[in-house]
Design a protein around this motif. Sequence first.
Motif, PDB file in Angstrom:
ATOM      1  N   HIS A 181       0.843  -1.193   0.000  1.00 12.67           N
ATOM      2  CA  HIS A 181       0.000   0.000   0.000  1.00 12.67           C
ATOM      3  C   HIS A 181       0.879   1.243   0.000  1.00 12.67           C
ATOM      4  O   HIS A 181       2.078   1.181   0.294  1.00 12.67           O
ATOM      5  CB  HIS A 181      -0.922   0.018   1.228  1.00 12.67           C
ATOM      6  N   MET A 214      -8.509   0.539   6.218  1.00 16.81           N
ATOM      7  CA  MET A 214      -8.888   1.484   5.183  1.00 16.81           C
ATOM      8  C   MET A 214     -10.406   1.525   5.080  1.00 16.81           C
ATOM      9  O   MET A 214     -11.024   0.706   4.431  1.00 16.81           O
ATOM     10  CB  MET A 214      -8.284   1.087   3.837  1.00 16.81           C
ATOM     11  N   GLY A 274     -11.240   6.376   3.190  1.00 16.98           N
ATOM     12  CA  GLY A 274     -10.235   7.424   3.272  1.00 16.98           C
ATOM     13  C   GLY A 274      -9.499   7.501   4.576  1.00 16.98           C
ATOM     14  O   GLY A 274      -9.289   8.596   5.095  1.00 16.98           O
ATOM     15  N   PHE A 321      -5.203   9.915   0.909  1.00 20.22           N
ATOM     16  CA  PHE A 321      -5.961   8.753   0.463  1.00 20.22           C
ATOM     17  C   PHE A 321      -4.980   7.610   0.254  1.00 20.22           C
ATOM     18  O   PHE A 321      -3.803   7.825  -0.022  1.00 20.22           O
ATOM     19  CB  PHE A 321      -6.788   9.031  -0.804  1.00 20.22           C
ATOM     20  N   ALA A 322      -5.475   6.395   0.453  1.00 22.34           N
ATOM     21  CA  ALA A 322      -4.626   5.215   0.391  1.00 22.34           C
ATOM     22  C   ALA A 322      -4.836   4.477  -0.920  1.00 22.34           C
ATOM     23  O   ALA A 322      -5.934   4.468  -1.478  1.00 22.34           O
ATOM     24  CB  ALA A 322      -4.921   4.283   1.557  1.00 22.34           C
ATOM     25  N   VAL A 323      -3.770   3.865  -1.413  1.00 15.76           N
ATOM     26  CA  VAL A 323      -3.824   2.986  -2.577  1.00 15.76           C
ATOM     27  C   VAL A 323      -3.279   1.637  -2.133  1.00 15.76           C
ATOM     28  O   VAL A 323      -2.187   1.567  -1.567  1.00 15.76           O
ATOM     29  CB  VAL A 323      -2.984   3.533  -3.748  1.00 15.76           C
ATOM     30  N   THR A 324      -4.041   0.579  -2.356  1.00 23.13           N
ATOM     31  CA  THR A 324      -3.616  -0.750  -1.934  1.00 23.13           C
ATOM     32  C   THR A 324      -3.585  -1.694  -3.123  1.00 23.13           C
ATOM     33  O   THR A 324      -4.286  -1.492  -4.111  1.00 23.13           O
ATOM     34  CB  THR A 324      -4.555  -1.329  -0.862  1.00 23.13           C
ATOM     35  N   TRP A 370     -10.057  -0.915  -9.325  1.00 19.22           N
ATOM     36  CA  TRP A 370      -9.655  -0.755  -7.931  1.00 19.22           C
ATOM     37  C   TRP A 370      -8.671   0.410  -7.778  1.00 19.22           C
ATOM     38  O   TRP A 370      -8.787   1.216  -6.850  1.00 19.22           O
ATOM     39  CB  TRP A 370      -9.039  -2.053  -7.427  1.00 19.22           C
ATOM     40  N   SER A 388      -9.286   4.588  -5.915  1.00 17.68           N
ATOM     41  CA  SER A 388      -8.415   5.391  -5.054  1.00 17.68           C
ATOM     42  C   SER A 388      -8.118   6.737  -5.693  1.00 17.68           C
ATOM     43  O   SER A 388      -8.145   7.781  -5.022  1.00 17.68           O
ATOM     44  CB  SER A 388      -7.110   4.633  -4.783  1.00 17.68           C
ATOM     45  N   ARG A 394     -10.862   9.117  -5.182  1.00 15.60           N
ATOM     46  CA  ARG A 394     -10.849   9.757  -3.859  1.00 15.60           C
ATOM     47  C   ARG A 394      -9.891  10.943  -3.852  1.00 15.60           C
ATOM     48  O   ARG A 394     -10.180  11.984  -3.258  1.00 15.60           O
ATOM     49  CB  ARG A 394     -10.455   8.741  -2.786  1.00 15.60           C
TER      50      ARG A 394
END
Length: 772
Positions: A156, A295, A298, A432-435, A553, A557, A560
């Motif tokens: 992530h 997660m 956000g 914001f997170a990216v996984t 997916w 992100s 967001r």
Amino acid sequence: MTSTSDPGTLPDVIDPARPLDGWRVDDALRELQAAVGDATWFTALMERNERTRQCWWAGKNGTGRKTDKPGQPAMPWNNAADHEVHLTEEILRDRQAMFLAALAKGALSVMPQNADDAPRSQRMKQVLRYYLTTAMGSNFATMGLRAGNWADRTGHSLVYVHWKLERGAERRIVTREMLEAALAQQLTPQTDPTDPMAAESDMAMIAEDVPVILETMLMDDTRTDELANLILLLDPGLAARGPTGLKEARRAVKQLRAGTAEGAEYISSYVRTSRPNWETLMPFVDVFYPPETVMEDGLDSARWIARVQWLSAQQLREEAAIHGWDKAWLTEVLEKHKGRPQSFSTYASNMPEWALSGMGVRWAGTSGTLIGGEYGKGETQRNLYQIVRLWDRATTPDGLTAVYETVLHPDVPDKVAKRELLEHWDGMYPFFAVTSAMTEKLLLGSRAIAELTKTPQDAIKAQWDSRTDMASLTTVPPWTGPAELKGTRISPGMFIEQWRAGTVAAFPLPGPDGRSIEIEKTLRASTDRLFGRVSDNVPSQTSMLRGQADLDWFLLSITRGVRLTARLIQQFMPPLTGARIMGTGEPVIADREEVRGSFDYNVAFDVRSLDLDWAKGMLEFINQQLMPLDRRSQINTGPIIEFGFNILHPSLAAVAVQPMDQVSQREVTEERAAITEIFAGGSPPLSEGQDATARANVMVEEYQKSPLRQQVIATNQQIREVFIARLEHHVFQLTQYGENAQTGRLGAADPLKVQTPAEELLAYLKSLPATQ
């Protein structure tokens, strides 16, 4: 206010009016220390993943061969093969290309959440496109791509979204004439706008008095600040410098009084950068947080998020000036705390050196060890300062959610640079997170690509090494012969003298049987199926679905991030007066009020659009199969056309496809002008590619609302014929995708078809008797 949390933790209830009450730097540092300790396993995993990606292992020397070391003989022998297999990097680069295509060609949509915001949605979309593709330069694509890639490498990544404001120094001149104009404007009274003669008379009288008034002010030392404020009024850039700007203005007044030059020089400021900015951060390198963070919409579940950042002395002073940091804190940091904080070195002692470095994970030595001296006495330690920005959540005494931003230095426990309520995010973190995984809630639970590829990559390497070693054995096999030949190196065509009777013989070796290649193929096929890569081992439909799912997916992100960017634009954007979107001639003229509202944002990309044959077939299907079914003009062709141009390139769609409201208004305006020309005795040309429905409706409306035009058509044969010909042209265009198309498919017209108002009017006009 006292803390309501356990000793050593951050308080969970804080009064926004007193954000430092009950909040201590020591408590924050204990929280950071606990998080770092809990994540030791994760940083070890990151290091292993990075070694897998870079193909580094113990004993590697970069020559592709293994060599003996004292006490460590090479296996299976000295100079054996030691290949690099970049399976992990291959997959990462495939996904990078996919991410970049989505960022470059993804379609942005902005939909209003209520009817009142509908007129602003198109303007918000235009402004967003301007910032993402022009004002932000390559920032959006670079940081978006990096976010996806780092998520694949570590499981992530986080992206920090903020408004970047930078000011530069500029030398300017103020003259007496400029001050006279400003003074005249200040002295001009408010007059009745309906009496321009009085206003003009007042301005004439003031213009005569202003030079005398200004001279009087310059001669009076007690009016220095009055003149200085007049200069500040003239120059907003100087006013933005605050107390320093006032000093500069006073210095300019002193120069004007001296009268040594035509004007006075001073140092003003200008806005060098004012735009949204994305910064991609690597976990436990640039940013860290409690490992239990999940997660949920956000990162809202995180108790706090902290970022380490390296700044030069100049950057520290600039940030302090812009954001109003505490001067005592700034002085102490600049004088005593250059380099990495001592407390980081203490409580991060169980972590690798690169952790919390803010500079990235680096292994470049022959054995995969860190090189460069950046964490010893390198340039970073000698020239930069490492600070921490902390965002923590708490509730107000009456239960409202609030996020606070704090700037601190780990080695300054008794003060902070600034701590304030982060009002513009409404209780949300500016991240914001990216996984890489779609099904994990814990951020640290998302598996990196290298975790899945390490085993097959190592196994493929073993097969490569064994085939190369077998080739070496086959080329120069071990051999036996007379003792006198010991030490002789066999080579093609060499002469070996026979000293005594005996035979030189090579040891027998098994021939190649292809098993190694089959093992490698099996490993690669398994990896292809795991990631849905395009290959003979994966059905094309499966590969497409997996690729689309991964992209969707990723773009969730990114969406967001776009939403956070839009909120910044609504609060901080300066007025845009004629800015142009890069790659187009599209001008952007807007201010904050025009983009205020509640909108839903979406960034989408269809992987199939990279296949032009698929896109062509889809558009033909719409044109030949769906359009003929549209008997009531339900299909809005605008988005279809925009989609077609987006397949080629989004910038082309931006130039070629106009917003629907503009197109509709243009069609109405042009048709009304054509009708006016007809009733003036003209005959406007007929064209294809127009909105026949809208134009036919305009002709019906214009005829029905004007009795005078009805009378003209009834009595003037020439105007009637031109009007009928134009209306007939529009009606004919309408039937192309309706009745005629259905007749062609079914062999008969629709017997239940109801005439449109345009068709009814056309039939009526044709039935009128001819006139002389």
